[in-house]
Design a protein around this motif. Structure first.
Motif, PDB file in Angstrom:
ATOM      1  N   TYR A 161       0.854  -1.174   0.000  1.00  0.00           N
ATOM      2  CA  TYR A 161       0.000   0.000   0.000  1.00  0.00           C
ATOM      3  C   TYR A 161       0.897   1.233   0.000  1.00  0.00           C
ATOM      4  N   ALA A 162       0.811   2.040  -1.042  1.00  0.00           N
ATOM      5  CA  ALA A 162       1.660   3.225  -1.190  1.00  0.00           C
ATOM      6  C   ALA A 162       0.847   4.315  -1.877  1.00  0.00           C
ATOM      7  N   PRO A 163      -0.040   5.019  -1.136  1.00  0.00           N
ATOM      8  CA  PRO A 163      -0.962   5.963  -1.754  1.00  0.00           C
ATOM      9  C   PRO A 163      -0.287   7.144  -2.453  1.00  0.00           C
ATOM     10  N   HIS A 164       0.957   7.441  -2.087  1.00  0.00           N
ATOM     11  CA  HIS A 164       1.678   8.549  -2.711  1.00  0.00           C
ATOM     12  C   HIS A 164       2.802   8.064  -3.628  1.00  0.00           C
ATOM     13  N   GLY A 165       2.763   6.789  -3.967  1.00  0.00           N
ATOM     14  CA  GLY A 165       3.799   6.255  -4.832  1.00  0.00           C
ATOM     15  C   GLY A 165       5.098   5.997  -4.089  1.00  0.00           C
ATOM     16  N   LEU A 166       6.133   5.680  -4.843  1.00  0.00           N
ATOM     17  CA  LEU A 166       7.419   5.283  -4.264  1.00  0.00           C
ATOM     18  C   LEU A 166       8.575   6.188  -4.664  1.00  0.00           C
ATOM     19  N   SER A 167       8.334   7.136  -5.553  1.00  0.00           N
ATOM     20  CA  SER A 167       9.430   7.953  -6.074  1.00  0.00           C
ATOM     21  C   SER A 167      10.161   8.716  -4.975  1.00  0.00           C
ATOM     22  N   ASP A 168       9.419   9.345  -4.057  1.00  0.00           N
ATOM     23  CA  ASP A 168      10.071  10.087  -2.983  1.00  0.00           C
ATOM     24  C   ASP A 168      10.874   9.165  -2.072  1.00  0.00           C
ATOM     25  N   VAL A 169      10.362   7.970  -1.833  1.00  0.00           N
ATOM     26  CA  VAL A 169      11.073   7.034  -0.962  1.00  0.00           C
ATOM     27  C   VAL A 169      12.434   6.692  -1.561  1.00  0.00           C
ATOM     28  N   PHE A 170      12.448   6.360  -2.838  1.00  0.00           N
ATOM     29  CA  PHE A 170      13.704   6.009  -3.497  1.00  0.00           C
ATOM     30  C   PHE A 170      14.615   7.209  -3.688  1.00  0.00           C
ATOM     31  N   SER A 171      14.031   8.399  -3.796  1.00  0.00           N
ATOM     32  CA  SER A 171      14.819   9.615  -4.036  1.00  0.00           C
ATOM     33  C   SER A 171      15.286  10.291  -2.754  1.00  0.00           C
ATOM     34  N   LEU A 172      14.933   9.722  -1.594  1.00  0.00           N
ATOM     35  CA  LEU A 172      15.330  10.277  -0.292  1.00  0.00           C
ATOM     36  C   LEU A 172      14.715  11.659  -0.054  1.00  0.00           C
ATOM     37  N   VAL A 173      13.502  11.847  -0.552  1.00  0.00           N
ATOM     38  CA  VAL A 173      12.778  13.098  -0.356  1.00  0.00           C
ATOM     39  C   VAL A 173      11.702  12.877   0.703  1.00  0.00           C
ATOM     40  N   VAL A 174      11.683  13.749   1.712  1.00  0.00           N
ATOM     41  CA  VAL A 174      10.661  13.678   2.758  1.00  0.00           C
ATOM     42  C   VAL A 174       9.709  14.850   2.546  1.00  0.00           C
ATOM     43  N   ARG A 175       8.460  14.523   2.293  1.00  0.00           N
ATOM     44  CA  ARG A 175       7.460  15.531   1.918  1.00  0.00           C
ATOM     45  C   ARG A 175       6.372  15.576   3.004  1.00  0.00           C
ATOM     46  N   PRO A 176       6.050  16.759   3.526  1.00  0.00           N
ATOM     47  CA  PRO A 176       5.056  16.842   4.597  1.00  0.00           C
ATOM     48  C   PRO A 176       3.665  16.425   4.145  1.00  0.00           C
ATOM     49  N   ASN A 177       2.892  15.949   5.111  1.00  0.00           N
ATOM     50  CA  ASN A 177       1.528  15.487   4.857  1.00  0.00           C
ATOM     51  C   ASN A 177       0.611  16.108   5.913  1.00  0.00           C
ATOM     52  N   GLN A 207      19.770  13.323  11.220  1.00  0.00           N
ATOM     53  CA  GLN A 207      20.977  12.945  11.939  1.00  0.00           C
ATOM     54  C   GLN A 207      21.485  11.586  11.481  1.00  0.00           C
ATOM     55  N   GLN A 208      20.569  10.679  11.202  1.00  0.00           N
ATOM     56  CA  GLN A 208      20.939   9.335  10.772  1.00  0.00           C
ATOM     57  C   GLN A 208      21.199   9.254   9.273  1.00  0.00           C
ATOM     58  N   TRP A 209      20.407  10.012   8.500  1.00  0.00           N
ATOM     59  CA  TRP A 209      20.522   9.979   7.039  1.00  0.00           C
ATOM     60  C   TRP A 209      20.684  11.417   6.520  1.00  0.00           C
ATOM     61  N   PRO A 210      21.864  11.997   6.611  1.00  0.00           N
ATOM     62  CA  PRO A 210      22.052  13.402   6.187  1.00  0.00           C
ATOM     63  C   PRO A 210      21.821  13.615   4.698  1.00  0.00           C
ATOM     64  N   GLU A 211      21.732  12.542   3.929  1.00  0.00           N
ATOM     65  CA  GLU A 211      21.484  12.666   2.488  1.00  0.00           C
ATOM     66  C   GLU A 211      20.040  13.062   2.162  1.00  0.00           C
ATOM     67  N   LEU A 212      19.164  13.032   3.151  1.00  0.00           N
ATOM     68  CA  LEU A 212      17.750  13.320   2.905  1.00  0.00           C
ATOM     69  C   LEU A 212      17.530  14.760   2.456  1.00  0.00           C
ATOM     70  N   THR A 213      16.547  14.919   1.594  1.00  0.00           N
ATOM     71  CA  THR A 213      16.022  16.238   1.261  1.00  0.00           C
ATOM     72  C   THR A 213      14.685  16.379   1.981  1.00  0.00           C
ATOM     73  N   VAL A 214      14.637  17.234   2.989  1.00  0.00           N
ATOM     74  CA  VAL A 214      13.430  17.406   3.796  1.00  0.00           C
ATOM     75  C   VAL A 214      12.733  18.686   3.368  1.00  0.00           C
ATOM     76  N   LEU A 215      11.529  18.568   2.868  1.00  0.00           N
ATOM     77  CA  LEU A 215      10.756  19.728   2.428  1.00  0.00           C
ATOM     78  C   LEU A 215      10.065  20.383   3.617  1.00  0.00           C
ATOM     79  N   ASP A 216       9.941  21.702   3.551  1.00  0.00           N
ATOM     80  CA  ASP A 216       9.366  22.462   4.659  1.00  0.00           C
ATOM     81  C   ASP A 216       7.870  22.219   4.789  1.00  0.00           C
ATOM     82  N   TRP A 217       7.413  22.290   6.018  1.00  0.00           N
ATOM     83  CA  TRP A 217       5.982  22.266   6.301  1.00  0.00           C
ATOM     84  C   TRP A 217       5.335  23.468   5.629  1.00  0.00           C
ATOM     85  N   PRO A 218       4.201  23.292   4.974  1.00  0.00           N
ATOM     86  CA  PRO A 218       3.599  24.429   4.257  1.00  0.00           C
ATOM     87  C   PRO A 218       3.146  25.528   5.206  1.00  0.00           C
TER      88      PRO A 218
END
Length: 208
Positions: free
Chosen positions: A152-168, A186-197
């Motif tokens: 079950y992946a209602p938002h797809g898998l692209s962000d997961v594989f791309s290390l993008v964290v998108r707020p919900n 801290q654990q995965w500094p490679e992440l791209t974390v998008l800002d809360w809207p």
């Protein structure tokens, strides 16, 4: 890039990547024996396994626990959920990790006290997964009879594989998102974390 593969190939790749986490496979196998209605293994143990493999870490690095959601609205008492938790504890005996089992039909009974916002009753486990603080986290896997994987992946898998964290921003407050993402960075500094809207601004009223 994996995130640009056709969806069917992303699903195949997801199974291959998750299968590198032997602890996850064991949790899936043991949970399947419990007969829980609408169950999924979900949350961090899934997307963090992907992050680990994509960044060449050990598949289980930084994963502090494994979450199992199920949905049973027939009895919303704590005693009924506790019986399931106790049965699960026996099933997971010997595993060197923590497995948390929760009935998502009961979440509305305690969510506001813990997080400060009201939660309407869920209608399914999938609906509970939909409300995670980041869309990237909205992912669940279970084994169907016969061993087939249900994803079950209602938002797809692209962000997961791309290390993008998108707020919900559908339920969890901003503080929950920011606390979680700060810990993940801290654990995965490679992440791209998008800002809360930002909160939408009201349109200016015209004077007449």
């Amino acid at each position: 890039m994996i995130s640009r593969l056709p969806l069917d190939e992303q699903l195949t790749t997801l199974k291959s990547v998750l299968s590198r986490n032997e602890m996850l496979l064991e949790v899936l196998d043991r949970t399947a024996t419990l007969g829980l209605p609408g169950w999924y293994v979900t949350a961090g143990c899934l997307f963090q396994t992907v992050w680990n493999v994509v960044t060449d870490r050990h598949p289980s690095s930084g994963i502090k626990d494994y979450d199992v959601f199920y949905f049973d609205s027939r009895d919303l008492s704590w005693e009924a959920e506790d019986r399931v938790i106790r049965a699960a504890a026996e099933a997971f005996t010997g595993l060197p990790t923590q497995v948390e089992v929760r009935n998502e039909a009961r979440v509305h009974l305690w969510y506001e006290e813990k997080f400060g916002v009201a939660c309407a009753p869920y209608a399914s486990t999938e609906e509970a997964i939909d409300s995670f603080a980041a869309t990237t986290c909205c992912l669940g896997v279970r084994l169907e009879p016969g061993g087939a994987w249900r994803v079950y992946a209602p938002h797809g898998l692209s962000d997961v594989f791309s290390l993008v964290v998108r707020p919900n921003p559908v339920l969890a407050p901003r503080e929950v998102y920011e606390t979680k993402t700060a810990r993940w960075r801290q654990q995965w500094p490679e992440l791209t974390v998008l800002d809360w809207p930002s909160a939408p601004t009201e349109p200016a009223r015209s004077s007449s």
